[in-house]
Motif scaffolding. Structure first.
Motif, PDB file in Angstrom:
ATOM      1  N   ARG A   1      -9.290  -0.324  -9.352  1.00 59.69           N
ATOM      2  CA  ARG A   1     -10.061   0.838  -9.782  1.00 59.69           C
ATOM      3  C   ARG A   1      -9.932   1.911  -8.711  1.00 59.69           C
ATOM      4  NH1 ARG A   1     -13.955  -0.091 -13.967  1.00 59.69           N
ATOM      5  NH2 ARG A   1     -13.949  -2.274 -14.627  1.00 59.69           N
ATOM      6  N   LEU A   2      -9.697   3.136  -9.134  1.00 54.12           N
ATOM      7  CA  LEU A   2      -9.602   4.237  -8.175  1.00 54.12           C
ATOM      8  C   LEU A   2     -11.009   4.601  -7.721  1.00 54.12           C
ATOM      9  CD1 LEU A   2      -7.237   5.851  -6.997  1.00 54.12           C
ATOM     10  CD2 LEU A   2      -7.756   7.644  -8.658  1.00 54.12           C
ATOM     11  N   LEU A   3     -11.236   4.554  -6.402  1.00 58.87           N
ATOM     12  CA  LEU A   3     -12.544   4.820  -5.821  1.00 58.87           C
ATOM     13  C   LEU A   3     -12.466   6.037  -4.902  1.00 58.87           C
ATOM     14  CD1 LEU A   3     -13.628   1.165  -4.910  1.00 58.87           C
ATOM     15  CD2 LEU A   3     -14.254   2.500  -6.943  1.00 58.87           C
ATOM     16  N   PRO A   4     -13.571   6.770  -4.738  1.00 58.79           N
ATOM     17  CA  PRO A   4     -13.530   8.038  -3.984  1.00 58.79           C
ATOM     18  C   PRO A   4     -13.391   7.832  -2.483  1.00 58.79           C
ATOM     19  CG  PRO A   4     -15.778   7.554  -4.700  1.00 58.79           C
ATOM     20  CD  PRO A   4     -14.900   6.543  -5.355  1.00 58.79           C
ATOM     21  N   HIS A   5     -12.417   8.508  -1.900  1.00 62.15           N
ATOM     22  CA  HIS A   5     -12.218   8.504  -0.450  1.00 62.15           C
ATOM     23  C   HIS A   5     -11.484   9.789  -0.097  1.00 62.15           C
ATOM     24  CE1 HIS A   5     -12.279   6.860   3.483  1.00 62.15           C
ATOM     25  NE2 HIS A   5     -10.995   6.621   3.564  1.00 62.15           N
ATOM     26  N   PHE A   6     -11.224  10.003   1.176  1.00 61.72           N
ATOM     27  CA  PHE A   6     -10.534  11.221   1.612  1.00 61.72           C
ATOM     28  C   PHE A   6      -9.095  11.267   1.087  1.00 61.72           C
ATOM     29  CE2 PHE A   6     -13.750  10.215   4.834  1.00 61.72           C
ATOM     30  CZ  PHE A   6     -14.456  11.415   4.890  1.00 61.72           C
ATOM     31  N   VAL A   7      -8.514  10.099   0.854  1.00 62.31           N
ATOM     32  CA  VAL A   7      -7.197   9.975   0.228  1.00 62.31           C
ATOM     33  C   VAL A   7      -7.353   9.002  -0.931  1.00 62.31           C
ATOM     34  CG1 VAL A   7      -5.978  10.424   2.395  1.00 62.31           C
ATOM     35  CG2 VAL A   7      -6.498   8.060   1.748  1.00 62.31           C
ATOM     36  N   PRO A   8      -6.404   8.943  -1.860  1.00 61.58           N
ATOM     37  CA  PRO A   8      -6.534   7.982  -2.955  1.00 61.58           C
ATOM     38  C   PRO A   8      -6.715   6.559  -2.434  1.00 61.58           C
ATOM     39  CG  PRO A   8      -4.817   9.560  -3.459  1.00 61.58           C
ATOM     40  CD  PRO A   8      -5.226   9.827  -2.040  1.00 61.58           C
ATOM     41  N   ASN A   9      -7.688   5.861  -2.992  1.00 59.30           N
ATOM     42  CA  ASN A   9      -8.054   4.515  -2.548  1.00 59.30           C
ATOM     43  C   ASN A   9      -8.275   3.636  -3.762  1.00 59.30           C
ATOM     44  OD1 ASN A   9      -9.322   2.421  -0.638  1.00 59.30           O
ATOM     45  ND2 ASN A   9     -10.976   2.813  -2.090  1.00 59.30           N
ATOM     46  N   ALA A  10      -7.707   2.434  -3.736  1.00 59.85           N
ATOM     47  CA  ALA A  10      -7.846   1.500  -4.841  1.00 59.85           C
ATOM     48  C   ALA A  10      -8.803   0.375  -4.468  1.00 59.85           C
ATOM     49  CB  ALA A  10      -6.487   0.917  -5.219  1.00 59.85           C
ATOM     50  N   GLY A  11      -9.927   0.285  -5.169  1.00 59.11           N
ATOM     51  CA  GLY A  11     -10.737  -0.914  -5.074  1.00 59.11           C
ATOM     52  C   GLY A  11     -10.002  -2.056  -5.743  1.00 59.11           C
ATOM     53  N   LEU A  12     -10.155  -3.261  -5.213  1.00 60.07           N
ATOM     54  CA  LEU A  12      -9.408  -4.425  -5.685  1.00 60.07           C
ATOM     55  C   LEU A  12     -10.350  -5.537  -6.113  1.00 60.07           C
ATOM     56  CD1 LEU A  12      -6.919  -4.691  -2.671  1.00 60.07           C
ATOM     57  CD2 LEU A  12      -6.547  -3.426  -4.815  1.00 60.07           C
ATOM     58  N   ARG A  13      -9.976  -6.226  -7.165  1.00 61.52           N
ATOM     59  CA  ARG A  13     -10.647  -7.466  -7.539  1.00 61.52           C
ATOM     60  C   ARG A  13      -9.567  -8.528  -7.703  1.00 61.52           C
ATOM     61  NH1 ARG A  13     -15.853  -8.649 -10.191  1.00 61.52           N
ATOM     62  NH2 ARG A  13     -15.753 -10.755 -11.056  1.00 61.52           N
ATOM     63  N   LEU A  14      -9.606  -9.538  -6.856  1.00 58.62           N
ATOM     64  CA  LEU A  14      -8.644 -10.627  -6.883  1.00 58.62           C
ATOM     65  C   LEU A  14      -9.294 -11.819  -7.561  1.00 58.62           C
ATOM     66  CD1 LEU A  14      -7.311 -10.483  -3.202  1.00 58.62           C
ATOM     67  CD2 LEU A  14      -6.458  -9.253  -5.194  1.00 58.62           C
ATOM     68  N   THR A  15      -8.596 -12.396  -8.525  1.00 53.20           N
ATOM     69  CA  THR A  15      -9.094 -13.565  -9.236  1.00 53.20           C
ATOM     70  C   THR A  15      -8.036 -14.654  -9.184  1.00 53.20           C
ATOM     71  OG1 THR A  15     -10.332 -12.131 -10.751  1.00 53.20           O
ATOM     72  CG2 THR A  15     -10.023 -14.423 -11.418  1.00 53.20           C
ATOM     73  N   ALA A  16      -8.455 -15.860  -8.802  1.00 52.73           N
ATOM     74  CA  ALA A  16      -7.552 -17.006  -8.767  1.00 52.73           C
ATOM     75  C   ALA A  16      -8.392 -18.270  -8.870  1.00 52.73           C
ATOM     76  CB  ALA A  16      -6.722 -17.027  -7.490  1.00 52.73           C
ATOM     77  N   GLY A  17      -7.932 -19.212  -9.651  1.00 56.40           N
ATOM     78  CA  GLY A  17      -8.639 -20.476  -9.766  1.00 56.40           C
ATOM     79  C   GLY A  17     -10.061 -20.339 -10.257  1.00 56.40           C
TER      80      GLY A  17
END
Length: 260
Positions: free
Chosen positions: A132-148
């Motif tokens: 998900r694109l989240l607000p920061h001074f430069v483009p920043n991607a929030g991450l959700r990692l799913t495994a198992g």
């Protein structure tokens, strides 16, 4: 199951006992390096060699989140028997500066750049990655990692956004930047969080645990813990070099545990 090792969690620049943001996330024997910031490469080598890293994932292009990609790639490229190119995942243009540090072509065969855009979903080894694109001074991607069947949500660096609640919804662990303790200065208010606001997002999302990271150098960790605990009822810890956590919930004795 996922296994998280904190390589560093200091914001802006590293201090003697704490590199900047860097996290080794493992599942099914696959080693994913997330955000190789300043001074994380020496810390990484306590757990894996450069050749043993299977992929890199970067949230944004600030050097405290990606500068040590350069020594990692050098260590792979300049060895007598270079390994296969390392998949490096990042937003478009985020790594232009760090990849330009060496002479043209020197690291060309050491990596394969795989750019994604905010909102993309893709696979890295055993991990499903939702962004998900989240607000920061430069483009920043929030991450959700799913495994198992377990999930780790990571904000990168971000300001307030309803996307944070969605990103961390019922996550087993929320790794959230918390640059400030209680209040973010007006100039940074759109682009960074406090520990208090990280706690608020963790509570609203129903996250199981909260790990605060990216504290400003010199911040008292106990003050950040206290601020987050005023909003979040679950276990909280501050990211520091060597902390090891697993999802589902388990923490190695070396990490001193997650404190309620």
């Amino acid at each position: 199951m996922m296994h998280l090792t904190v390589l560093g969690g200091c914001g802006a620049w590293p201090v003697p006992d704490q590199p900047c943001s860097g996290y080794l996330v493992e599942s099914e024997g696959f080693r994913l390096l997330v955000d190789p910031g300043y001074a994380t490469f020496p810390a990484l080598q306590e757990y894996a060699t450069a050749e043993q890293i299977d992929a890199v994932l970067v949230t944004h292009g600030h050097p405290d989140h990606c500068a040590d990609l350069n020594p990692l790639l050098r260590a792979r490229a300049l060895t007598d028997e270079p390994p296969a190119p390392l998949p490096v995942h990042a937003l478009p243009g985020a790594l232009d500066a760090v990849l330009a540090l060496d002479r043209p072509g020197m690291l060309r065969d050491a990596f394969t750049l795989r750019e994604f855009r905010g909102g993309d979903r893709f696979e890295i080894g055993p991990f499903r990655v939702d962004t998900r694109l989240l607000p920061h001074f430069v483009p920043n991607a929030g991450l959700r990692l799913t495994a198992g069947g377990t999930s780790l949500a990571y904000t990168g660096d971000t300001g307030p956004s309803p996307e944070l609640t969605a990103l961390a919804r019922e996550a087993d662990l929320l790794l959230s930047e918390a640059t400030y303790v209680d209040q973010v200065p007006r100039a940074d208010a759109e682009f960074l969080l406090s520990a208090r606001s990280a706690g608020e997002y963790a509570e609203a999302a129903g996250a199981a645990r909260l790990l605060l990271t990216h504290l400003w150098p010199g911040t008292d960790p106990s003050a950040a813990l206290g601020a987050a605990a005023r909003a979040f009822a679950g276990p909280i810890e501050v990211a520091r070099r060597g902390l090891v956590a697993q999802t589902p919930a388990a923490v190695s004795p070396s990490s001193d545990g997650l404190h309620d």
